[in-house]
Design a protein around this motif. Structure first.
Motif, short mmCIF file in Angstrom:
data_model
loop_
_atom_site.label_atom_id
_atom_site.label_comp_id
_atom_site.label_asym_id
_atom_site.label_seq_id
_atom_site.Cartn_x
_atom_site.Cartn_y
_atom_site.Cartn_z
N HIS A 20 0.88 -1.23 0.05
CA HIS A 20 -0.03 -0.01 -0.05
C HIS A 20 0.95 1.28 0.00
N GLU A 30 3.43 8.25 0.40
CA GLU A 30 4.67 7.35 0.69
C GLU A 30 4.79 6.80 -0.79
N HIS A 33 4.87 0.43 -0.49
CA HIS A 33 5.74 -0.56 0.50
C HIS A 33 4.58 -1.48 1.07
N HIS A 35 3.29 -4.33 4.64
CA HIS A 35 3.24 -4.58 5.90
C HIS A 35 2.66 -5.87 6.03
N VAL A 118 -4.40 2.31 8.47
CA VAL A 118 -4.89 1.24 9.35
C VAL A 118 -6.28 1.49 9.87
N GLU A 119 -6.65 3.00 10.19
CA GLU A 119 -7.97 3.40 10.64
C GLU A 119 -9.06 3.12 9.58
N GLN A 154 1.60 0.27 16.79
CA GLN A 154 0.59 1.18 16.16
C GLN A 154 -0.53 0.60 15.54
N1 LIG Z 1 -3.09 7.67 10.87
C1 LIG Z 1 -2.02 6.93 10.06
N2 LIG Z 1 -0.90 7.66 9.92
C2 LIG Z 1 0.21 6.38 9.25
C3 LIG Z 1 -0.42 5.39 8.91
C4 LIG Z 1 -1.67 4.96 8.86
O1 LIG Z 1 -1.85 3.91 8.66
N3 LIG Z 1 -2.50 5.84 9.82
N4 LIG Z 1 0.55 4.64 8.07
C5 LIG Z 1 1.71 4.91 7.60
C6 LIG Z 1 2.55 4.27 6.95
O2 LIG Z 1 1.90 3.29 6.09
C7 LIG Z 1 3.89 3.62 7.43
O3 LIG Z 1 4.48 2.55 6.62
C8 LIG Z 1 3.78 3.11 8.81
O4 LIG Z 1 4.32 4.24 9.34
P1 LIG Z 1 5.83 4.19 10.06
O5 LIG Z 1 5.72 5.20 11.28
O6 LIG Z 1 6.82 4.35 9.20
O7 LIG Z 1 5.61 2.75 10.71
P2 LIG Z 1 6.88 1.60 10.63
O8 LIG Z 1 6.09 0.47 10.42
O9 LIG Z 1 7.93 1.87 9.64
O10 LIG Z 1 7.56 1.53 12.35
P3 LIG Z 1 8.77 2.37 12.89
O11 LIG Z 1 9.62 1.37 13.33
O12 LIG Z 1 8.29 3.26 13.92
O13 LIG Z 1 9.30 3.10 11.69
C9 LIG Z 1 2.26 6.24 8.21
N5 LIG Z 1 1.26 7.07 9.03
#
Ligand SMILES: Nc1nc2c(c(=O)[nH]1)N=C([C@H](O)[C@H](O)COP(=O)(O)OP(=O)(O)OP(=O)(O)O)CN2
Length: 165
Positions: A20, A30, A33, A35, A118-119, A154
């Protein structure tokens, strides 16, 4: 005042691996990438004299089936205000900010969501859970919460509450 009991199912295999990209504005997103998204479902209902809300096996089966539908696809938001998707015979052409990403249709799922966050996944999965069958109508439920995680620590969630009687 009656007490509520809550069942939560959050098994390791309640997950979907997907690609996504989150869209932050008309000009920012972004890179593509992936998950391993995890899913958790919690349902609260009035405690009863039998001490059994319902068999939670049906919940695990329902969530696993929903996860299977999304597993190993690139997920695209069909209702994004910024991403325009044109579907041809074999491809989805997704355009924003002067760029076009081309995906094989067989590799993608277009979901009725505004963003692949995710939301938004949690809201979509909750809507599917509430409306795919009559489980909610057949049980005396107080609330249902669907949670989706993109990684440890998260989560996004979406909840339904029974209207006050
Ligand atoms: N409100 C949201 N903000 C973000 C989302 C989301 O789904 N809802 N998703 C992302 C990105 O998809 C990102 O890949 C995930 O964010 P990130 O902070 O980079 O998380 P990581 O899995 O990389 O974990 P860290 O180890 O903390 O970097 C961004 N924002």
């Amino acid at each position: 005042m009656s007490s509520l009991t809550t069942i939560e199912v959050n098994k390791e295999d309640m997950k979907f691996s997907a690609a996504h990209f989150t869209i932050f504005s008309a000009t920012e997103r972004e890179r593509l990438h992936g998950h391993n998204f995890r899913v958790s479902l919690s349902i609260s209902s009035p405690a009863n004299r039998n001490g059994l809300a319902f068999s939670y096996k049906i919940l695990k089966d329902k969530i696993r089936a929903l996860c299977d539908e999304l597993d190993e696809y690139t997920l695209l938001p069909a209702h994004s205000p910024y991403l325009k998707i044109v579907t041809t015979e074999h491809h989805h052409e997704a355009s924003m900010n002067g760029e076009t990403l081309v995906f094989l249709r067989s590799d993608c799922k277009l979901l009725p969501i505004p963003n692949t966050t995710v939301e938004a996944f949690a809201a979509y999965l909750l809507d599917r859970f509430l409306h795919d069958d009559d489980f909610v109508q057949r049980h005396d439920l107080a609330s249902v919460e669907m949670k989706v995680s993109s990684g440890p620590g998260q989560w996004g969630s979406c909840a339904w509450q029974q209207a006050a009687q």
